[in-house]
Write a protein that holds these residues in place. Structure first.
Motif, PDB file in Angstrom:
ATOM      1  N   VAL A  50      17.054  14.277  -2.409  1.00 12.76           N
ATOM      2  CA  VAL A  50      17.170  12.894  -2.895  1.00 12.76           C
ATOM      3  C   VAL A  50      16.239  11.970  -2.109  1.00 12.76           C
ATOM      4  O   VAL A  50      15.762  10.971  -2.625  1.00 12.76           O
ATOM      5  CB  VAL A  50      18.639  12.418  -2.825  1.00 12.76           C
ATOM      6  CG1 VAL A  50      18.779  10.937  -3.127  1.00 12.76           C
ATOM      7  CG2 VAL A  50      19.489  13.225  -3.784  1.00 12.76           C
ATOM      8  N   SER A  57      17.188   6.663  -1.870  1.00 17.58           N
ATOM      9  CA  SER A  57      18.419   5.971  -1.489  1.00 17.58           C
ATOM     10  C   SER A  57      18.290   5.359  -0.096  1.00 17.58           C
ATOM     11  O   SER A  57      17.587   5.886   0.763  1.00 17.58           O
ATOM     12  CB  SER A  57      19.571   6.984  -1.494  1.00 17.58           C
ATOM     13  OG  SER A  57      20.734   6.419  -0.942  1.00 17.58           O
ATOM     14  N   THR A  78      25.304   8.564  -4.154  1.00 15.34           N
ATOM     15  CA  THR A  78      24.956   8.622  -2.735  1.00 15.34           C
ATOM     16  C   THR A  78      25.860   7.730  -1.896  1.00 15.34           C
ATOM     17  O   THR A  78      26.550   6.847  -2.414  1.00 15.34           O
ATOM     18  CB  THR A  78      23.503   8.173  -2.501  1.00 15.34           C
ATOM     19  OG1 THR A  78      23.411   6.773  -2.781  1.00 15.34           O
ATOM     20  CG2 THR A  78      22.522   8.958  -3.359  1.00 15.34           C
ATOM     21  N   GLU A  82      24.150   4.278  -4.646  1.00 13.50           N
ATOM     22  CA  GLU A  82      23.272   4.424  -5.797  1.00 13.50           C
ATOM     23  C   GLU A  82      23.759   5.595  -6.643  1.00 13.50           C
ATOM     24  O   GLU A  82      24.357   6.535  -6.132  1.00 13.50           O
ATOM     25  CB  GLU A  82      21.823   4.713  -5.381  1.00 13.50           C
ATOM     26  CG  GLU A  82      21.158   3.642  -4.569  1.00 13.50           C
ATOM     27  CD  GLU A  82      21.188   3.957  -3.086  1.00 13.50           C
ATOM     28  OE1 GLU A  82      20.546   3.212  -2.334  1.00 13.50           O
ATOM     29  OE2 GLU A  82      21.846   4.920  -2.671  1.00 13.50           O
ATOM     30  N   TYR A  84      21.917   8.202  -9.327  1.00 15.99           N
ATOM     31  CA  TYR A  84      20.666   8.673  -9.905  1.00 15.99           C
ATOM     32  C   TYR A  84      20.951   9.665 -11.018  1.00 15.99           C
ATOM     33  O   TYR A  84      21.923  10.415 -10.960  1.00 15.99           O
ATOM     34  CB  TYR A  84      19.806   9.370  -8.846  1.00 15.99           C
ATOM     35  CG  TYR A  84      19.301   8.449  -7.768  1.00 15.99           C
ATOM     36  CD1 TYR A  84      18.163   7.687  -7.953  1.00 15.99           C
ATOM     37  CD2 TYR A  84      19.966   8.356  -6.550  1.00 15.99           C
ATOM     38  CE1 TYR A  84      17.691   6.846  -6.954  1.00 15.99           C
ATOM     39  CE2 TYR A  84      19.509   7.519  -5.545  1.00 15.99           C
ATOM     40  CZ  TYR A  84      18.370   6.769  -5.755  1.00 15.99           C
ATOM     41  OH  TYR A  84      17.913   5.934  -4.773  1.00 15.99           O
ATOM     42  N   ASN A  93      13.644  11.878 -11.012  1.00 16.80           N
ATOM     43  CA  ASN A  93      14.526  10.797 -11.440  1.00 16.80           C
ATOM     44  C   ASN A  93      14.198  10.493 -12.898  1.00 16.80           C
ATOM     45  O   ASN A  93      13.045  10.231 -13.235  1.00 16.80           O
ATOM     46  CB  ASN A  93      14.295   9.569 -10.563  1.00 16.80           C
ATOM     47  CG  ASN A  93      15.288   8.461 -10.823  1.00 16.80           C
ATOM     48  OD1 ASN A  93      16.142   8.557 -11.692  1.00 16.80           O
ATOM     49  ND2 ASN A  93      15.167   7.399 -10.045  1.00 16.80           N
ATOM     50  N   ASP A  97      14.434   3.775 -11.534  1.00 21.83           N
ATOM     51  CA  ASP A  97      15.161   3.489 -10.301  1.00 21.83           C
ATOM     52  C   ASP A  97      16.560   4.091 -10.448  1.00 21.83           C
ATOM     53  O   ASP A  97      16.848   4.770 -11.413  1.00 21.83           O
ATOM     54  CB  ASP A  97      15.250   1.964 -10.118  1.00 21.83           C
ATOM     55  CG  ASP A  97      15.294   1.562  -8.651  1.00 21.83           C
ATOM     56  OD1 ASP A  97      15.602   2.409  -7.803  1.00 21.83           O
ATOM     57  OD2 ASP A  97      15.037   0.387  -8.376  1.00 21.83           O
ATOM     58  N   ALA A  98      17.400   3.809  -9.499  1.00 21.30           N
ATOM     59  CA  ALA A  98      18.787   4.253  -9.605  1.00 21.30           C
ATOM     60  C   ALA A  98      19.448   3.577 -10.793  1.00 21.30           C
ATOM     61  O   ALA A  98      19.109   2.439 -11.149  1.00 21.30           O
ATOM     62  CB  ALA A  98      19.542   3.906  -8.327  1.00 21.30           C
ATOM     63  N   GLN A 101      22.969   0.353  -8.300  1.00 25.33           N
ATOM     64  CA  GLN A 101      22.664   0.093  -6.890  1.00 25.33           C
ATOM     65  C   GLN A 101      23.645  -0.911  -6.325  1.00 25.33           C
ATOM     66  O   GLN A 101      24.173  -1.744  -7.063  1.00 25.33           O
ATOM     67  CB  GLN A 101      21.255  -0.473  -6.734  1.00 25.33           C
ATOM     68  CG  GLN A 101      20.173   0.515  -7.084  1.00 25.33           C
ATOM     69  CD  GLN A 101      18.796  -0.099  -6.946  1.00 25.33           C
ATOM     70  OE1 GLN A 101      18.534  -1.133  -7.540  1.00 25.33           O
ATOM     71  NE2 GLN A 101      17.956   0.519  -6.167  1.00 25.33           N
TER      72      GLN A 101
END
Length: 102
Positions: A50, A57, A78, A82, A84, A93, A97-98, A101
């Protein structure tokens, strides 16, 4: 039926914090920031870090993993709060982005 341990396998460099069965075997996530896919014989198939995502993260320790019913995607939660969505083929990914968040 015996409860005797006959074999051990090193799965992660730190504690495993999440496991999820899926169509291809087992998915694990650990404090080491790694997500790993295993077959039914517990032989490693894939592993993803990750910390190597395009936008990693803030705290990459894995808290949760879940694999889609078709085995194509892994949702990874995480310690940094976050979530994912990762591709099971290459660990990329699937979003910019995540998904979530803190």
């Amino acid at each position: 039926l015996s409860r005797e341990l006959t074999i051990t396998k090193k799965a992660h460099d730190d504690m495993i914090t999440s496991m999820c069965p899926y169509v291809g075997g087992l998915c694990t996530g650990g404090k080491d920031g790694m997500v790993k896919l295993w077959d039914f014989e517990l032989s490693p198939i894939q592993e993803f870090d990750v910390r190597n995502l395009q936008r990693p993260s803030i705290s990459p320790r894995i808290r949760s993993v879940d694999v889609s019913p078709d085995g194509a995607k892994i949702l990874v939660g995480t310690q940094g709060s976050e979530i994912y969505e990762m591709n099971t083929v290459d660990g990329s990914n699937m979003n910019k982005d995540a998904l979530v968040q803190a």
